[in-house]
Design a protein around this motif. Structure first.
Motif, PDB file in Angstrom:
ATOM      1  N   VAL A  82       0.925  -1.056   0.113  1.00 16.93           N
ATOM      2  CA  VAL A  82       0.165   0.094   0.176  1.00 16.93           C
ATOM      3  C   VAL A  82       0.750   1.112  -0.138  1.00 16.93           C
ATOM      4  CG1 VAL A  82      -1.918  -1.063   1.213  1.00 16.93           C
ATOM      5  CG2 VAL A  82      -0.215   0.125   2.623  1.00 16.93           C
ATOM      6  N   LEU A  84       0.442   5.882  -0.772  1.00 18.40           N
ATOM      7  CA  LEU A  84      -0.423   7.107  -1.144  1.00 18.40           C
ATOM      8  C   LEU A  84      -0.120   7.679  -2.303  1.00 18.40           C
ATOM      9  CD1 LEU A  84      -0.893   8.404   2.367  1.00 18.40           C
ATOM     10  CD2 LEU A  84      -2.590   6.876   1.357  1.00 18.40           C
ATOM     11  N   VAL A 108      -1.997  -0.974  -3.998  1.00 12.95           N
ATOM     12  CA  VAL A 108      -3.252  -0.278  -3.960  1.00 12.95           C
ATOM     13  C   VAL A 108      -3.123   1.053  -2.949  1.00 12.95           C
ATOM     14  CG1 VAL A 108      -4.793  -2.336  -3.888  1.00 12.95           C
ATOM     15  CG2 VAL A 108      -3.902  -1.530  -1.712  1.00 12.95           C
ATOM     16  N   LYS A 109      -4.031   1.848  -3.428  1.00 10.55           N
ATOM     17  CA  LYS A 109      -3.855   3.325  -2.593  1.00 10.55           C
ATOM     18  C   LYS A 109      -4.502   3.173  -1.428  1.00 10.55           C
ATOM     19  CE  LYS A 109      -4.145   8.101  -3.561  1.00 10.55           C
ATOM     20  NZ  LYS A 109      -4.717   9.148  -4.386  1.00 10.55           N
ATOM     21  N   GLU A 110      -3.677   3.294  -0.203  1.00 15.18           N
ATOM     22  CA  GLU A 110      -4.549   2.988   1.223  1.00 15.18           C
ATOM     23  C   GLU A 110      -3.251   3.623   2.062  1.00 15.18           C
ATOM     24  OE1 GLU A 110      -6.999  -0.385   2.713  1.00 15.18           O
ATOM     25  OE2 GLU A 110      -5.056  -1.006   3.070  1.00 15.18           O
ATOM     26  N   ASN A 111      -4.079   4.123   3.230  1.00 14.38           N
ATOM     27  CA  ASN A 111      -3.245   4.609   4.053  1.00 14.38           C
ATOM     28  C   ASN A 111      -2.587   3.616   4.937  1.00 14.38           C
ATOM     29  OD1 ASN A 111      -2.159   5.892   6.634  1.00 14.38           O
ATOM     30  ND2 ASN A 111      -3.520   7.594   6.844  1.00 14.38           N
ATOM     31  N   LEU A 112      -1.512   3.465   5.175  1.00 16.20           N
ATOM     32  CA  LEU A 112      -0.875   2.118   5.768  1.00 16.20           C
ATOM     33  C   LEU A 112      -1.327   1.883   7.222  1.00 16.20           C
ATOM     34  CD1 LEU A 112       1.773   2.929   7.814  1.00 16.20           C
ATOM     35  CD2 LEU A 112       2.680   3.699   5.877  1.00 16.20           C
ATOM     36  N   GLU A 114      -4.161   2.291   8.262  1.00 16.42           N
ATOM     37  CA  GLU A 114      -5.754   1.545   8.333  1.00 16.42           C
ATOM     38  C   GLU A 114      -5.681   0.294   7.547  1.00 16.42           C
ATOM     39  OE1 GLU A 114      -7.822   4.857   6.193  1.00 16.42           O
ATOM     40  OE2 GLU A 114      -7.212   6.104   8.111  1.00 16.42           O
ATOM     41  N   THR A 115      -4.745   0.012   6.755  1.00 15.66           N
ATOM     42  CA  THR A 115      -4.503  -1.566   6.132  1.00 15.66           C
ATOM     43  C   THR A 115      -4.902  -2.674   6.912  1.00 15.66           C
ATOM     44  OG1 THR A 115      -2.669  -0.396   4.745  1.00 15.66           O
ATOM     45  CG2 THR A 115      -2.965  -2.929   4.881  1.00 15.66           C
ATOM     46  N   ASP A 116      -5.752  -3.540   6.541  1.00 16.33           N
ATOM     47  CA  ASP A 116      -5.954  -4.692   7.086  1.00 16.33           C
ATOM     48  C   ASP A 116      -4.801  -5.891   6.981  1.00 16.33           C
ATOM     49  OD1 ASP A 116      -7.005  -7.076   8.027  1.00 16.33           O
ATOM     50  OD2 ASP A 116      -8.679  -7.132   6.748  1.00 16.33           O
TER      51      ASP A 116
END
Ligand SMILES: C[S@@+](CC[C@H](N)C(=O)[O-])C[C@H]1O[C@@H](n2cnc3c(N)ncnc32)[C@H](O)[C@@H]1O
Length: 296
Positions: A82, A84, A108-112, A114-116
């Motif tokens: 992930v 940004l 994928v674009k995601e704040n690390l 908040e990553t599952d």
């Protein structure tokens, strides 16, 4: 010409006085700049984590995707990264295609933060220490045995299970010329009191165990009715627990060497009682009575 020399001189001076993080690639977005981990360090981190085809790897702040792409290409693993930065994500996914691993590595674009992470068997980071520290409770809550490898930056008072230093002449940023590599293995939580049963003719069946746990460091006692006795070499690695103690039936010291697998509130394993030809191997199990939470 004089003008050009002056510009070069100013550039050199700037490079010498600027903090090294300002020399990083400008495409990073978020809480830390983009600096790629040198390939030799990526390879070694994945080796330290013993990455293999059964692994699912998540790189938090994936840059050009080299951690997950290498894990897929050289070690047969699957996973995702992930970030940004649209630019870096585009590049990572394009490189995954040219590396022939786009079926096993994507970005994928995601704040690390908040990553599952629940699918991860291996988590990788090249982030600032305060970011590692912020992620720590989430990492410690992962399945015991999950490996975490980090480039250059530690996890505060959660000491690594393994660390090493590599000389990397091409590295210009962070710690120029050298890299620090860290491995942690998420320990099962055993801090507290456990009621155990072993099936031994030379030992009372019931046994009370108490563990005090600080991350992967353990101390403990065993009580068979009388005074508690200190456990010898108690150790937790992932979900694998081991410890020993001696009992004194008659005048003979008898060694009890325990190994077991922690599964939530229960432990199952084997205990070797005695030594040499008379040694017996017996089953034992334990159930948690009271938990004492360790540091997070
Ligand atoms: C030091 S680089 C590491 C790149 C790659 N993991 C490597 O080791 O080569 C950190 C990356 O984290 C990304 N980043 C920073 N803050 C982030 C956030 N909150 N969520 C996701 N990515 C972030 C940056 O864009 C940058 O690409």
């Amino acid at each position: 010409m004089k003008q050009l020399k002056r510009v070069w001189g100013a550039g050199l001076l700037l490079a010498l006085v600027l903090p090294s993080y300002l020399l990083a690639d400008e495409r990073g977005v978020g809480d830390v700049v983009y600096v790629p981990t040198p390939q030799v360090v990526v390879d070694e981190l994945l080796r330290m984590a013993k990455v293999g085809p059964q692994d699912f790897i998540i790189d938090l702040g994936s840059g050009d995707g080299r951690m997950v792409r290498t894990a897929a290409k050289k070690f047969g693993a699957r996973g995702f990264g992930v970030d940004l930065s649209d630019d870096l994500l585009r590049e990572s996914n394009a490189l995954a295609i040219s590396d022939g691993v786009s079926d096993r590595a994507h970005f994928v674009k995601e704040n690390l933060f908040e990553t599952d992470l629940s699918k991860a068997t291996v988590v990788t980071t090249y982030l600032l220490p305060e970011m590692n520290q912020k992620l720590r409770p989430k990492i410690l809550a992962l399945k015991p045995g999950t490996r975490v490898v980090a480039h250059d930056y530690h996890m505060g008072d959660w000491k690594p299970d393994e660390d090493k230093e590599l000389i990397v002449p091409e590295k210009k940023v962070g710690n120029p010329g050298r890299s620090f590599l860290y491995l942690w293995i998420v320990p099962a939580k055993v801090g507290g009191r456990w009621q155990a049963q072993i099936n031994s003719p030379v030992h009372p069946g019931a046994l009370e165990l108490a563990f005090s746990q600080t991350f992967q460091k353990l101390e403990g006692t065993a009580k068979t009715g009388g005074q508690p006795i200190a456990l010898l070499a108690p150790k937790i690695e992932g979900d694998q627990l081991s410890f020993a103690f001696f009992t004194k039936p008659g005048d003979n010291l008898t060694r009890h060497q325990f190994t077991g697998t922690v599964k939530g509130d229960t432990i199952d394993g084997t205990v070797k009682v005695g030594d040499g030809a008379s040694q017996q191997q017996l089953a034992w199990s334990a159930k948690v009575q009271q938990r004492v939470a360790g540091p997070q």
